[in-house]
Design an enzyme around this catalytic site. Structure first.
Site, PDB file in Angstrom:
ATOM      1  N   ASP A 103       0.279  -3.050   9.270  1.00 59.54           N
ATOM      2  CA  ASP A 103       0.307  -1.623   9.031  1.00 59.54           C
ATOM      3  C   ASP A 103       1.065  -1.518   7.869  1.00 59.54           C
ATOM      4  OD1 ASP A 103       0.644   0.853   9.034  1.00 59.54           O
ATOM      5  OD2 ASP A 103       1.868   1.238  10.801  1.00 59.54           O
ATOM      6  N   GLU A 125      -6.160   3.591  10.592  1.00 56.46           N
ATOM      7  CA  GLU A 125      -5.002   3.745  11.645  1.00 56.46           C
ATOM      8  C   GLU A 125      -5.323   4.350  12.920  1.00 56.46           C
ATOM      9  OE1 GLU A 125      -2.723   5.420   8.287  1.00 56.46           O
ATOM     10  OE2 GLU A 125      -2.441   3.337   7.587  1.00 56.46           O
ATOM     11  N   LYS A 135       2.109   4.219  -1.433  1.00 58.64           N
ATOM     12  CA  LYS A 135       0.754   4.402  -0.942  1.00 58.64           C
ATOM     13  C   LYS A 135      -0.049   5.703  -1.408  1.00 58.64           C
ATOM     14  CE  LYS A 135      -1.264   4.047   3.814  1.00 58.64           C
ATOM     15  NZ  LYS A 135      -0.761   3.835   5.198  1.00 58.64           N
ATOM     16  N   ASP A 143      -2.629  11.533  13.956  1.00 68.18           N
ATOM     17  CA  ASP A 143      -2.066  10.437  13.374  1.00 68.18           C
ATOM     18  C   ASP A 143      -1.301  11.282  12.082  1.00 68.18           C
ATOM     19  OD1 ASP A 143      -0.681   8.637  11.769  1.00 68.18           O
ATOM     20  OD2 ASP A 143      -2.627   7.333  11.874  1.00 68.18           O
TER      21      ASP A 143
END
Lengths: 606, 236
Positions: free
Chosen positions: A8, A167, A69, A189
């Site tokens: 992850d 994810e 990211k 999420d």
């Protein structure tokens, strides 16, 4: 088959997990912690990653990279409005953001690769085997460029990325494995930098994603910023001080805001405090949970619009959802839970650790790929419509959003002018009508044999693979011949660039090891030299002048070598000094023995 | 120069195809029985066959889904990762075809459009003028929309127009639903004709009538849908 790990790669924290006899497990570091902060710092001792790098955020803000990211697969223009929040320097080259560090530039995949390498080493130390294959998770709403950038990061880190998995769907695998759930589930999420919602149908081990939606630029970071902005205004009006021009204080402020937010998930009020620059003392403020909620209410509201859109695309109403699952650190906020519960009309599930559930799911997917788990299958979708630009700058859709992947579409192209030798194709991703409002993925020129207008027939196949990444092939319908096409990504690294970065990364790793060895050798030489000095002062009178000279010459030679860059030279001179100083150490030992024995009877020492 | 090379003699009468890998005659459905390699779904396989269904328009969604899941377990690239590159490519292409087939057959309108395409070829002709029974209504709507777009949105005249346009929208949506509701009946008629053997002139005429009506409904529906999209874009 070699082991495949699940990773992850998060905005704030990253984790690595593996399947241990049918049970997914997150791999802890030597300190027992499972999360590696996604932070990279360039220090005097070289590159450091994770907790160690996080310590540099305040000390060394311009050389400490976090939240990388947010920049994956992006151009500088995409992130213009938030540049002020980042203390490191960003530039752009070939449509790809570059981070400047000590006169060198790094692409976001290179920085991400450093985090991946850290995780890889952690797993290798823990499992006592080399790790070369991985499944890496990305936000479901990541576009093609962002996915490709993630894959590139894996390559640069020396990992064969066998699958890019979304994810929220990874999280659903972890939940599904535990619960043996059937029915419709919604995975909400909300992480550090991105928000995703996925609606899935679970039936007999099949995890079919019906719809997904989200915002790849919405997360806990934005909540921290809101708190930070509130404090900045306060400091400005109280002290007439603009903290924005003090990068180290800005970082301290950001971290303090994040900690306060976390505390307010359990407490109803907390106090924030911060040292002000130029000896202005300490600034302290109290923040209540309800004040925080009023500061960020609109951010939470922004997550609900994608939820409604996903429900609509799945052709479901909120009451048809059987279970709601919460993933990501930001779902710990009571306001988030309340709003989600209100929208879906049921209490959301959160019995798995929201920080770890994505990594656990990635490990399960890794196990499916290696043939370990055979009863589960994930059928995911492409989050955004894929199309090409047509006459008048309009996007013509080839594969609509929420199409199950792998998905393919064929399009036939011909020419409008006699003897025309090429057709320009511009590939787009997005939901807007005009090409310019959508994300440009790539452009390429389709080569066509020179023939009268309308005669050539070139069939182009657009295939989105199970990673959500596009592949384009072309075939001449008349001859049946495959055409090679050179697709130039609009916002990505070229293959050659990735190759170069992989090489550099190896070189860098070697350099890294070399510089570590040099530092160690210098430290060792330093302690040997000071020990020799000490011995000379204590026992110089015990040895001959010849020995003394030999020691002094050897010590001087080592001191000189220590200033150089050769580990070999330092080690050789160290050995030499140790050799010639042996007489001195023996003399010292004998002397201390003698002194120890003086005035003692034989019976005392035997 | 333009001389075509003599085409390789193709055994036209051959009923079975060969395995791409071991060249033996294929007997299995998706896998070669001899070398157990996955076989590509033929380009000529229609979506019904692809999902193991007869070419009928009435489909039990549960059966469709079960067949889709079963075939997904057979074709999905997740299960071919440690196979050869050729096998991986076949699995990828098969899975993509299967997904398209499922998406098409799941939706009744797309399913009917696909069948019309199979039966009569290239029927997705888009209507450019309104259906006869809607001619007046569409004309009136276009005029209203023109006025609406020309005026400032908050004007009193536009507020009144907006209410009327909303009303139009509801009426068109109803009309679209009515058209869609006619489909299941036609589906049943079509399916019954397929089961009838041998085919005679009467059934051939019937068959043409059903196809024609389906085509009419589908093109009217598409036309209304486009008008509706335009309307919704304008009034929000």
């Amino acid at each position: 088959m070699a082991r495949i790990v699940g990773i992850d790669l998060g905005t704030t924290n990253s984790l690595i997990a593996y399947m241990n006899n049918g049970v997914p497990c997150v791999i802890p570091g030597p300190d027992g912690r499972t999360m590696v902060p996604s932070v990279v710092a360039l220090t005097q001792q070289g590159l450091v990653v994770g907790d160690e790098a996080k310590a540099h955020l305040i000390r060394n803000p311009s050389r400490t990279i976090y939240s990388i990211k947010r920049f994956m697969g992006k151009a500088l223009a995409d992130v213009q409005e938030e540049l002020a929040y980042f203390p490191y320097t960003l530039t752009e080259q070939g449509g790809v953001i570059r981070i400047q560090l000590n006169g060198k530039t790094y692409s976001p995949p290179q920085i991400s690769a450093m985090i991946l390498k850290e995780l890889k080493q952690r797993a290798e130390a823990y499992l006592q085997e080399e790790i070369t294959k991985a499944v890496i998770t990305v936000p479901a709403y990541f576009n093609d460029s962002q996915r490709q950038a993630t894959k590139d990061a894996g390559l640069i880190a020396g990992l064969d990325v066998l699958r890019i998995i979304n994810e929220p769907t990874a999280a659903s695998l972890a939940y599904g494995l535990q619960q043996k759930t059937q029915g419709m589930i919604a995975v909400y999420d909300f992480g550090g930098g991105t928000f995703d919602i996925s609606i899935l149908k679970l039936k007999n081990g099949i995890f079919e994603v019906l719809a997904t939606n989200g915002d790849t630029h919405l997360g806990g970071d934005d909540i921290d910023r809101r708190i930070a902005d509130w404090l900045l205004d306060d400091i400005h009006s109280t002290y007439g001080l603009d903290l924005r021009s003090y990068p180290d204080h800005m970082q301290a402020l950001r971290l303090e805001a994040e900690r306060a937010k976390i505390r307010l998930s359990d407490e109803v009020k907390t106090s924030l405090s911060l040292d002000l620059p130029n000896g202005r003392g300490r600034f302290t403020r109290e923040l209540t949970r309800s004040h925080l909620e009023s500061l960020v209410a609109d951010i939470i509201e922004r997550t609900l619009t994608p939820c409604r859109a996903a429900l609509k695309d799945a052709r479901l109403t909120a009451d048809q959802i059987d279970e709601v699952v919460l993933v990501g650190g930001s779902t710990r906020m009571p306001l988030v839970r309340r709003r989600v519960q209100e929208l879906f009309g049921k209490e959301p599930h959160c019995h798995l650790n929201p920080d770890e559930v994505v990594a656990l799911g990635a490990a399960i997917q890794a196990d499916i790929l290696s043939g370990g788990t055979t009863d589960m299958l994930l059928l995911d979708v492409t989050p955004l419509s894929l199309g090409i630009e047509t006459m008048g700058g309009v996007m013509s859709c080839l594969i609509p959003r929420n199409t199950t992947i792998p998905a393919s579409a064929k399009e036939l192209f011909t020419t409008y002018v006699d003897g025309q030798t090429g057709v320009d194709i511009h590939i787009l991703q997005g939901e807007r009508e005009l090409a310019k409002d959508n994300r440009s993925l790539a452009r390429f020129r389709l080569k066509v044999p020179p023939l009268p207008a309308g005669v050539p027939r070139i069939e182009v196949t657009f295939l989105i693979d199970a990673n959500g990444i596009l592949h384009v092939t072309a075939k001449d319908v008349r001859t049946g011949q495959q055409h090679s096409i050179d697709v130039k990504p609009s916002y990505g690294l070229s293959e050659a660039e990735v190759e170069r970065m992989i090489e550099e990364s190896f070189k860098f790793a070697n350099e890294d090891v070399a510089s570590r060895k040099l530092i160690e050798a210098r430290l060792d030489a330093g302690s040997l030299l000071s020990a020799t000095e000490k011995a000379l002062a204590q026992g110089g009178h015990l040895v001959t002048e010849e020995v003394l000279t030999a020691i002094r010459t050897a010590a001087a030679a080592l001191a000189q070598a220590k200033e150089g860059d050769s580990v070999q030279a330092i080690r050789t001179h160290m050995a030499n000094l140790e050799q010639v100083a042996q007489a001195l150490s023996i003399a010292l030992m004998e002397d201390s023995l003698k002194q120890g024995l003086e005035g003692k009877r034989l019976s005392d020492i035997t | 120069m333009n001389q075509q090379p003599p085409s390789k003699s193709r055994n036209v009468g051959m009923a079975r195809s060969m395995c791409w890998h071991c060249q033996s005659e294929l007997t299995g459905e998706y896998f070669c029985e001899r070398c157990v390699k996955i076989q590509p779904v033929s380009k000529d396989t229609d979506y019904f066959t692809c999902l193991g269904l007869p070419r009928r328009l009435t489909i039990d969604p549960a059966v469709l889904e079960a067949n889709y899941y079963e075939r997904s377990r057979t074709f999905h690239p997740d299960f071919y990762l440690n196979k050869t590159e050729a096998e991986r490519a076949i699995s990828l292409a098969n899975a993509a075809t299967l997904n398209t087939a499922y998406r098409t057959l799941k939706d009744p309108v797309q399913r009917a459009e696909y069948l019309l395409d199979l039966e009569a070829g290239a029927v997705k002709t888009i209507r450019t003028s309104p259906p006869d029974d809607l001619f007046e209504e569409i004309l009136e709507l276009q005029e209203m929309l023109d006025t609406y777009r020309a005026e400032p949105p908050a004007s009193e005249q536009n507020q009144q127009l907006l209410a009327r346009l909303q009303h139009k929208r509801e009426s068109l949506e109803r009309r679209q639903q009515e058209l869609e509701q006619e489909l299941p009946q036609l589906f049943a008629e079509w399916d019954a004709l397929q089961d009838q053997t041998p085919e005679d002139d009467q059934s051939r005429l019937e068959r043409d009538r059903v196809l024609k009506r389906m085509r009419e409904i589908l093109s009217n529906r598409t036309y209304i849908k486009n008008i509706l999209n335009d309307l919704i874009d304008s009034i929000g």
